[in-house]
Design an enzyme around this catalytic site. Structure first.
Site, short mmCIF file in Angstrom:
data_model
loop_
_atom_site.label_atom_id
_atom_site.label_comp_id
_atom_site.label_asym_id
_atom_site.label_seq_id
_atom_site.Cartn_x
_atom_site.Cartn_y
_atom_site.Cartn_z
N HIS A 14 2.14 -34.17 81.27
CA HIS A 14 2.74 -33.66 82.51
C HIS A 14 3.77 -34.67 82.99
CE1 HIS A 14 1.98 -31.62 86.70
NE2 HIS A 14 3.22 -32.08 86.59
N HIS A 16 7.99 -34.72 84.08
CA HIS A 16 9.30 -34.07 84.26
C HIS A 16 10.36 -35.10 83.90
CE1 HIS A 16 7.45 -30.76 86.63
NE2 HIS A 16 6.58 -31.70 86.93
N HIS A 194 2.29 -25.07 86.94
CA HIS A 194 1.77 -25.84 88.07
C HIS A 194 1.00 -24.86 88.96
CE1 HIS A 194 4.59 -28.84 86.74
NE2 HIS A 194 4.47 -29.60 87.82
N GLU A 197 -1.82 -27.37 93.16
CA GLU A 197 -1.36 -28.71 93.56
C GLU A 197 -1.34 -28.70 95.09
OE1 GLU A 197 2.78 -29.53 92.73
OE2 GLU A 197 2.56 -31.70 93.04
N ASP A 275 3.77 -37.36 86.02
CA ASP A 275 4.55 -36.37 86.79
C ASP A 275 6.02 -36.79 86.92
OD1 ASP A 275 4.82 -33.94 88.08
OD2 ASP A 275 3.77 -34.53 89.91
N ASP A 276 6.34 -37.59 87.94
CA ASP A 276 7.72 -38.04 88.18
C ASP A 276 7.68 -39.55 88.45
OD1 ASP A 276 9.15 -35.31 88.49
OD2 ASP A 276 7.39 -35.13 89.77
N1 ADE Z 1 8.88 -30.75 89.89
C1 ADE Z 1 8.78 -32.04 89.60
N2 ADE Z 1 7.60 -32.53 89.97
C2 ADE Z 1 6.91 -31.49 90.51
C3 ADE Z 1 5.62 -31.35 91.08
N3 ADE Z 1 4.78 -32.37 91.18
N4 ADE Z 1 5.26 -30.14 91.55
C4 ADE Z 1 6.10 -29.12 91.47
N5 ADE Z 1 7.31 -29.20 90.94
C5 ADE Z 1 7.72 -30.37 90.46
ZN ZN Z 2 4.76 -31.71 87.91
#
Ligand code: ADE
Ligand code: ZN
Length: 336
Positions: A14, A16, A194, A197, A275-276
């Site tokens: 996971h 991005h 997703h 969350e 994630d990011d």
């Molecule tokens: N795009 C990038 N990170 C995300 C996240 N945690 N939830 C939804 N969209 C995303």
């Molecule tokens: Zn994500």
């Protein structure tokens, strides 16, 4: 524990790629492409990363992506991430990209995919890191835009293994994309989304029942529905959990409040992911360390997160077996 985590063979499911844009690279690309950004320095960018929820992050994240213009930019971004994987012993990764974030700005789909896949290929050869690419639909956009994006992906099916669903979960439930996912399924794409969350547990149920997902991204709000938790346990439906992301976006108030270890102990197929990472305070090792610090985990529990990720990945059974063996050998070497 840090030493164990550093050397543990890891799999990331996971991630991005646009979320790996570090402020330094953002500045370099802004200069290279003459794109204006509302910051004076990389430190200035970092201090703007105070989020109150998912949307407050997404607004900044989509703005950051504006500096990505040429194929070389997508290559540089991806290569940067892969070098980090190499340093952290991430052996396989399945990365998301958001084509609509770029095609809506007039960037060609081919430019994005070619830049990313050239870096993935280089990493396969030079760093011994395997990978797959997953294209996400932005759920705040409409069905028609997602269908057009799916059409654009057809010539790239060799490079794109699956489709996903990301962006603002509130108000954009999975059923909005039922027909898009049905079409993707017909075309032979893997499916992830997703769900759970920020949105309710019902979104996890809908993603499974209507989108037929192979994995649920995040999924932590399953805890609000005990029958769903039992179903996830029995089916071993993977959840790609992102601990530092959940703290930064206030899904949980503190790491000690996070439910990832509870879900692991209940026998669900949970995994740790970043994630990011450029926005949330770290890559894989930082996420593992944060969970290990909050819950004093054993080596076996940490290795289980890697084994779960191997099971949940889209690699062949043969490749899974080889990676499992790496994890088991590592665990044994550490125990003696
Ligand atoms: N795009 C990038 N990170 C995300 C996240 N945690 N939830 C939804 N969209 C995303
Ligand atoms: Zn994500």
């Amino acid at each position: 524990m840090r030493e164990f985590i550093q050397g543990l063979p890891k799999v990331e499911l996971h991630l991005h790629i646009e979320g790996t844009l570090e402020p330094e690279l953002m500045f370099e690309l802004a200069r290279r492409n003459q794109v204006k950004i509302p910051f004076n320095s990389p430190e200035d960018v970092r201090s703007a990363y105070q989020f109150s929820n998912l949307q407050s992050f997404l607004d900044i994240y989509y703005q950051g992506a504006n500096v990505l213009v040429r194929e070389q930019d997508f290559f540089d971004l991806t290569w940067h991430y892969l070098l980090q994987c190499h340093q952290e012993n991430v052996r396989h990764c399945e990365i998301f990209f958001d084509p609509q974030t770029h095609t809506e700005r007039g960037i060609a789909f081919s430019c994005v995919v070619n830049g990313i896949t050239q870096a993935l290929e280089k990493a396969r050869q030079e760093l011994n890191i395997s990978s797959h690419l997953i294209m996400c639909f932005l759920r705040h956009l409409d069905e028609q835009s997602a269908l057009e994006t799916l059409e654009q992906a057809i010539p790239y099916q060799d490079q794109i293994i699956g489709v996903g669903l990301d962006s603002s979960e509130q108000g954009n439930p999975p059923e909005k994309f039922a027909r898009v996912f049905a079409k993707a399924e017909q075309l032979g794409f893997k499916k992830v989304a997703h769900a759970g969350e920020e949105g309710p547990a019902q979104n996890i149920r809908t993603a499974i029942e209507m989108l037929h997902v192979d994995r649920v991204d995040h999924g932590v709000r399953c805890i609000e529905d005990s029958a769903l938790v039992e179903q996830l346990r029995q089916s071993q439906m993977p959840l790609t959990v992102c601990p530092l992301s959940n703290i930064k976006l206030k899904v949980f108030s503190d790491m000690r409040e996070h439910n990832i270890v509870k879900l692991l102990e209940m026998g669900l197929c949970v995994t740790i992911n970043s994630d990011d990472p450029a926005y949330f305070g770290g890559y894989m090792n930082n996420n593992f360390n944060a969970v290990a610090d909050a819950f004093s985990l054993t080596y076996q529990q940490l290795a289980k997160f890697s084994l779960n990720a191997i099971d949940a990945s889209f690699i062949s059974e043969k490749e899974k077996q080889a990676l499992r063996q790496e994890v088991i050998d590592y665990l044994h070497s550490f125990a003696h």
